[in-house]
Each structure stands twice: as structure tokens, then as C-alpha cells.
Design a protein around this motif. Structure first.
Motif, PDB file in Angstrom:
ATOM      1  N   ALA A  37       0.796  -1.408  -0.137  1.00  0.00           N
ATOM      2  CA  ALA A  37       0.377   0.020   0.321  1.00  0.00           C
ATOM      3  C   ALA A  37       0.873   1.476   0.063  1.00  0.00           C
ATOM      4  CB  ALA A  37      -1.031  -0.190   1.659  1.00  0.00           C
ATOM      5  N   ASN A  38       2.318   0.969   0.094  1.00  0.00           N
ATOM      6  CA  ASN A  38       3.212   2.388   0.331  1.00  0.00           C
ATOM      7  C   ASN A  38       3.457   3.244  -1.030  1.00  0.00           C
ATOM      8  OD1 ASN A  38       2.858   2.596   3.601  1.00  0.00           O
ATOM      9  ND2 ASN A  38       4.416   1.102   3.154  1.00  0.00           N
ATOM     10  N   VAL A  39       3.237   1.907  -2.168  1.00  0.00           N
ATOM     11  CA  VAL A  39       3.896   1.871  -3.166  1.00  0.00           C
ATOM     12  C   VAL A  39       2.912   3.384  -4.038  1.00  0.00           C
ATOM     13  CG1 VAL A  39       2.195   0.938  -4.325  1.00  0.00           C
ATOM     14  CG2 VAL A  39       4.329   1.212  -6.111  1.00  0.00           C
ATOM     15  N   LYS A  40       4.013   4.129  -4.569  1.00  0.00           N
ATOM     16  CA  LYS A  40       3.942   5.349  -4.546  1.00  0.00           C
ATOM     17  C   LYS A  40       2.617   5.895  -5.469  1.00  0.00           C
ATOM     18  CE  LYS A  40       5.107   9.782  -7.421  1.00  0.00           C
ATOM     19  NZ  LYS A  40       6.197  10.581  -8.531  1.00  0.00           N
ATOM     20  N   LYS A  41       1.738   5.903  -5.818  1.00  0.00           N
ATOM     21  CA  LYS A  41       0.597   6.394  -7.023  1.00  0.00           C
ATOM     22  C   LYS A  41       0.020   7.424  -7.154  1.00  0.00           C
ATOM     23  CE  LYS A  41      -4.485   5.775  -6.579  1.00  0.00           C
ATOM     24  NZ  LYS A  41      -5.355   4.948  -6.264  1.00  0.00           N
ATOM     25  N   VAL A  42       0.282   7.118  -9.061  1.00  0.00           N
ATOM     26  CA  VAL A  42      -0.036   8.713  -9.872  1.00  0.00           C
ATOM     27  C   VAL A  42      -1.322   8.685 -10.349  1.00  0.00           C
ATOM     28  CG1 VAL A  42       2.310   8.198 -10.824  1.00  0.00           C
ATOM     29  CG2 VAL A  42       0.150   7.225 -11.181  1.00  0.00           C
ATOM     30  N   ASP A  43      -2.007   9.663 -10.362  1.00  0.00           N
ATOM     31  CA  ASP A  43      -3.051  10.511 -10.261  1.00  0.00           C
ATOM     32  C   ASP A  43      -3.626   9.812 -11.521  1.00  0.00           C
ATOM     33  OD1 ASP A  43      -3.022  11.838  -8.186  1.00  0.00           O
ATOM     34  OD2 ASP A  43      -2.348  13.616  -9.549  1.00  0.00           O
ATOM     35  N   ALA A  78       0.466  -4.633  -6.684  1.00  0.00           N
ATOM     36  CA  ALA A  78       1.383  -2.949  -6.683  1.00  0.00           C
ATOM     37  C   ALA A  78       1.444  -1.992  -7.711  1.00  0.00           C
ATOM     38  CB  ALA A  78       2.818  -3.052  -6.375  1.00  0.00           C
ATOM     39  N   LEU A  79       1.226  -2.553  -9.294  1.00  0.00           N
ATOM     40  CA  LEU A  79       0.161  -2.459 -10.034  1.00  0.00           C
ATOM     41  C   LEU A  79      -0.970  -1.274 -10.007  1.00  0.00           C
ATOM     42  CD1 LEU A  79       2.333  -4.778 -12.653  1.00  0.00           C
ATOM     43  CD2 LEU A  79       3.298  -1.833 -11.695  1.00  0.00           C
ATOM     44  N   LYS A  80      -1.565  -2.195  -9.479  1.00  0.00           N
ATOM     45  CA  LYS A  80      -2.637  -1.816  -9.362  1.00  0.00           C
ATOM     46  C   LYS A  80      -2.384  -1.042  -8.642  1.00  0.00           C
ATOM     47  CE  LYS A  80      -7.760  -2.735  -7.541  1.00  0.00           C
ATOM     48  NZ  LYS A  80      -8.392  -3.805  -6.978  1.00  0.00           N
ATOM     49  N   ASN A  81      -2.440  -0.843  -6.838  1.00  0.00           N
ATOM     50  CA  ASN A  81      -2.277   0.775  -6.388  1.00  0.00           C
ATOM     51  C   ASN A  81      -1.739   1.403  -7.101  1.00  0.00           C
ATOM     52  OD1 ASN A  81      -3.526  -0.415  -4.156  1.00  0.00           O
ATOM     53  ND2 ASN A  81      -2.152  -1.519  -3.083  1.00  0.00           N
ATOM     54  N   HIS A 153       8.470 -16.786  10.059  1.00  0.00           N
ATOM     55  CA  HIS A 153       8.867 -17.247   8.533  1.00  0.00           C
ATOM     56  C   HIS A 153       8.066 -16.073   7.837  1.00  0.00           C
ATOM     57  CE1 HIS A 153       9.939 -20.435   5.855  1.00  0.00           C
ATOM     58  NE2 HIS A 153      11.276 -19.780   6.576  1.00  0.00           N
ATOM     59  N   THR A 154       6.894 -16.497   7.486  1.00  0.00           N
ATOM     60  CA  THR A 154       6.045 -16.253   6.644  1.00  0.00           C
ATOM     61  C   THR A 154       5.695 -14.698   6.171  1.00  0.00           C
ATOM     62  OG1 THR A 154       4.575 -17.774   7.038  1.00  0.00           O
ATOM     63  CG2 THR A 154       3.954 -16.108   5.668  1.00  0.00           C
ATOM     64  N   ARG A 155       5.403 -13.972   7.251  1.00  0.00           N
ATOM     65  CA  ARG A 155       6.010 -12.348   7.332  1.00  0.00           C
ATOM     66  C   ARG A 155       7.284 -12.519   6.525  1.00  0.00           C
ATOM     67  NH1 ARG A 155       3.117  -8.218   6.840  1.00  0.00           N
ATOM     68  NH2 ARG A 155       3.750  -5.716   7.144  1.00  0.00           N
ATOM     69  N   SER A 156       8.649 -13.128   7.149  1.00  0.00           N
ATOM     70  CA  SER A 156      10.026 -11.869   6.606  1.00  0.00           C
ATOM     71  C   SER A 156       9.686 -12.262   4.778  1.00  0.00           C
ATOM     72  CB  SER A 156      10.764 -12.847   7.067  1.00  0.00           C
ATOM     73  OG  SER A 156      12.088 -12.542   6.821  1.00  0.00           O
ATOM     74  N   ARG A 157       9.261 -13.094   4.882  1.00  0.00           N
ATOM     75  CA  ARG A 157       8.867 -13.465   3.239  1.00  0.00           C
ATOM     76  C   ARG A 157       8.190 -12.530   2.361  1.00  0.00           C
ATOM     77  NH1 ARG A 157      12.408 -16.710   0.724  1.00  0.00           N
ATOM     78  NH2 ARG A 157      12.441 -18.947   1.161  1.00  0.00           N
ATOM     79  N   ALA A 158       6.867 -11.704   3.315  1.00  0.00           N
ATOM     80  CA  ALA A 158       6.195 -11.682   2.226  1.00  0.00           C
ATOM     81  C   ALA A 158       6.687 -10.289   2.251  1.00  0.00           C
ATOM     82  CB  ALA A 158       4.595 -11.651   3.721  1.00  0.00           C
ATOM     83  N   ARG A 159       7.726 -10.091   3.393  1.00  0.00           N
ATOM     84  CA  ARG A 159       7.424  -8.501   3.400  1.00  0.00           C
ATOM     85  C   ARG A 159       9.164  -8.054   2.838  1.00  0.00           C
ATOM     86  NH1 ARG A 159      11.139  -6.765   7.698  1.00  0.00           N
ATOM     87  NH2 ARG A 159      11.018  -4.380   6.974  1.00  0.00           N
ATOM     88  N   ASN A 160       9.739  -9.384   2.286  1.00  0.00           N
ATOM     89  CA  ASN A 160      10.819  -8.929   1.133  1.00  0.00           C
ATOM     90  C   ASN A 160      10.442  -8.698   0.134  1.00  0.00           C
ATOM     91  OD1 ASN A 160      13.867  -8.801   0.675  1.00  0.00           O
ATOM     92  ND2 ASN A 160      14.154 -11.300   1.379  1.00  0.00           N
ATOM     93  N   ILE A 161       9.060  -9.948  -0.334  1.00  0.00           N
ATOM     94  CA  ILE A 161       8.737 -10.110  -1.418  1.00  0.00           C
ATOM     95  C   ILE A 161       8.094  -8.587  -2.139  1.00  0.00           C
ATOM     96  CG2 ILE A 161       7.061  -9.853  -3.189  1.00  0.00           C
ATOM     97  CD1 ILE A 161       7.072 -12.950  -2.224  1.00  0.00           C
ATOM     98  N   ALA A 162       7.593  -7.820  -0.912  1.00  0.00           N
ATOM     99  CA  ALA A 162       6.639  -6.802  -0.512  1.00  0.00           C
ATOM    100  C   ALA A 162       8.391  -5.082  -1.205  1.00  0.00           C
ATOM    101  CB  ALA A 162       6.284  -6.289   0.248  1.00  0.00           C
ATOM    102  N   LEU A 163       8.329  -5.195  -0.129  1.00  0.00           N
ATOM    103  CA  LEU A 163       9.634  -4.133  -0.226  1.00  0.00           C
ATOM    104  C   LEU A 163      10.610  -4.667  -1.778  1.00  0.00           C
ATOM    105  CD1 LEU A 163      10.888  -4.517   3.076  1.00  0.00           C
ATOM    106  CD2 LEU A 163      10.311  -2.759   2.248  1.00  0.00           C
ATOM    107  N   ASN A 164      10.821  -5.589  -2.049  1.00  0.00           N
ATOM    108  CA  ASN A 164      11.130  -5.915  -3.485  1.00  0.00           C
ATOM    109  C   ASN A 164      10.726  -5.135  -4.406  1.00  0.00           C
ATOM    110  OD1 ASN A 164      13.052  -7.003  -5.646  1.00  0.00           O
ATOM    111  ND2 ASN A 164      14.372  -7.728  -4.820  1.00  0.00           N
ATOM    112  N   PHE A 168      11.188  -2.062  -7.605  1.00  0.00           N
ATOM    113  CA  PHE A 168      11.198  -2.566  -8.778  1.00  0.00           C
ATOM    114  C   PHE A 168       9.808  -0.717 -10.040  1.00  0.00           C
ATOM    115  CE2 PHE A 168       7.878  -4.328 -12.022  1.00  0.00           C
ATOM    116  CZ  PHE A 168       8.528  -4.216 -13.277  1.00  0.00           C
ATOM    117  N   VAL A 169       8.594  -1.261  -9.113  1.00  0.00           N
ATOM    118  CA  VAL A 169       7.460   0.149  -9.132  1.00  0.00           C
ATOM    119  C   VAL A 169       8.682   0.836  -8.972  1.00  0.00           C
ATOM    120  CG1 VAL A 169       5.116   0.524  -8.431  1.00  0.00           C
ATOM    121  CG2 VAL A 169       6.077  -2.196  -8.888  1.00  0.00           C
ATOM    122  N   GLU A 170       8.736   1.973  -8.303  1.00  0.00           N
ATOM    123  CA  GLU A 170       9.422   3.259  -7.876  1.00  0.00           C
ATOM    124  C   GLU A 170      10.401   3.385  -8.849  1.00  0.00           C
ATOM    125  OE1 GLU A 170      12.523   4.499  -5.447  1.00  0.00           O
ATOM    126  OE2 GLU A 170      11.369   3.946  -4.288  1.00  0.00           O
TER     127      GLU A 170
END
Length: 178
Positions: A37-43, A78-81, A153-164, A168-170
Motif C-alpha cells: 500500500a506504500n507504493v507511490k500512486k499516480v493521479d 502493487a501495479l494496481k495500487n 517466517h511467513t511475514r519475513s518472506r512476505a515483507r521481502n517480496i513486498a519491499l522488492n 521495482f514499481v518505483e
């Protein structure tokens, strides 16, 4: 009297194990929508075209956790957001994400820190490559160290994917903005 007590004890133990598994399984999302949800959103979208995402994974990586599915779900969210792409599905931009590295501590008394490397390639609606980059991230769980190990463990994997994916989207946003 002894067999009734033994049966009751078995039922109680089975119930305890089942509820523990259910709680641990339900407590940890497979992706991290709060970070995505923190990904930059364009108008308004930079492009009228939609995007199409394909994810592959290095066959040497143990994919028991369905890392490729988690990357695809996270990337699509992320692309949708971000609102970079429009809705025209006739000639979508093709985005490929190749998971090159996905290592994570199997045992941890802390945050199960892991490494993730994904090679992203973007092709325009005519099939011309417009972007390629490999993004490497290192992240661990942000849950309380006293949380169940499976949840961390699950949150670690999810965080790493989300940050990556967010990184990319940025980077893609700066390319499409030009």
C-alpha cells in the motif's frame, strides 16, 4: 474409568493441536498488502494499456512456499495500487519477473532474515524491451520475536517480496514518467 480419562485426554490434545495450527495458519498473510500500500500512486495512468505479469523461478530454488505465486500476487497488487497502467487489455505491456535468489533462514530466534533477487523486464505493447533491472533486497520479519516462528517466517518472506516489488514499481514509474 481409565479409558474414559484416556479418551478425554486424547480429544483435548487433538483439539489443542488443531486450534494451534488453525491460528498460526490464519495469523500470517501470504503477501504484505500493508507494505504494498506504500507504493507511490499516480493521479492518472501514464499509459492507456493494461499490464500483464508473468513470474518464473530459478529451478534450483525450493518453491515449496510458492514464492512465484506470492511474487505475482504482490506485483499485481502493487501495479494496481500505483495506477501506472490503464485498462486497455488489447495490447498490454508485458512484465516478467524472474526470481533468481530466494534464501531465508530456516531457524531463527529473531526475524528470519532472507535475501531475494528478482530480475524484472518490461516490454511495451509492441514487444520492445523498455526496462530491465535486477533488484536485490534483504529483509526479515517485523513481528514480535515472541510471535510463533511460523508467523515470523511467513511475514519475513512476505515483507521481502513486498519491499522488492515496491522498489521495482518505483523504478518503473520513473521510466514511464519520461
Amino acid at each position: 474409568m481409565t479409558s474414559k480419562r484416556l479418551n478425554m485426554k486424547k480429544i483435548l490434545q487433538a483439539s489443542l493441536v488443531a486450534s494451534t495450527l488453525a491460528l498460526v495458519g490464519c495469523a500470517t498473510p501470504l503477501i504484505a498488502p500493508d507494505i504494498i500500500a506504500n507504493v507511490k500512486k499516480v493521479d492518472s495512468p501514464y499509459l492507456q494499456n493494461a499490464s500483464s505479469v508473468q513470474v518464473s523461478i530459478n529451478p534450483k530454488i525450493n518453491n515449496r512456499e510458492k514464492i512465484d505465486v506470492k511474487v505475482k500476487d504482490s506485483l499485481e497488487l502493487a501495479l494496481k495500487n500505483s495506477n501506472l497502467f490503464g485498462t486497455n487489455t488489447q495490447q498490454p505491456y508485458k512484465i516478467t519477473a524472474e526470481v533468481l535468489v530466494a534464501s531465508q533462514a530456516a531457524v531463527s530466534f529473531g526475524n528470519f532474515e532472507g535475501k531475494l533477487g528478482i530480475k524484472y523486464t518490461v516490454f511495451d505493447d509492441k514487444g520492445v524491451q523498455i526496462f530491465q533491472d535486477t533488484i536485490n533486497t534483504v529483509a526479515g520479519s517485523d513481528l514480535n520475536p515472541l510471535s510463533p516462528a511460523v508467523a515470523r517466517h511467513t511475514r519475513s518472506r512476505a515483507r521481502n517480496i513486498a519491499l522488492n516489488v515496491n522498489e521495482f514499481v518505483e523504478k518503473l514509474e520513473t521510466v514511464l514518467r519520461k
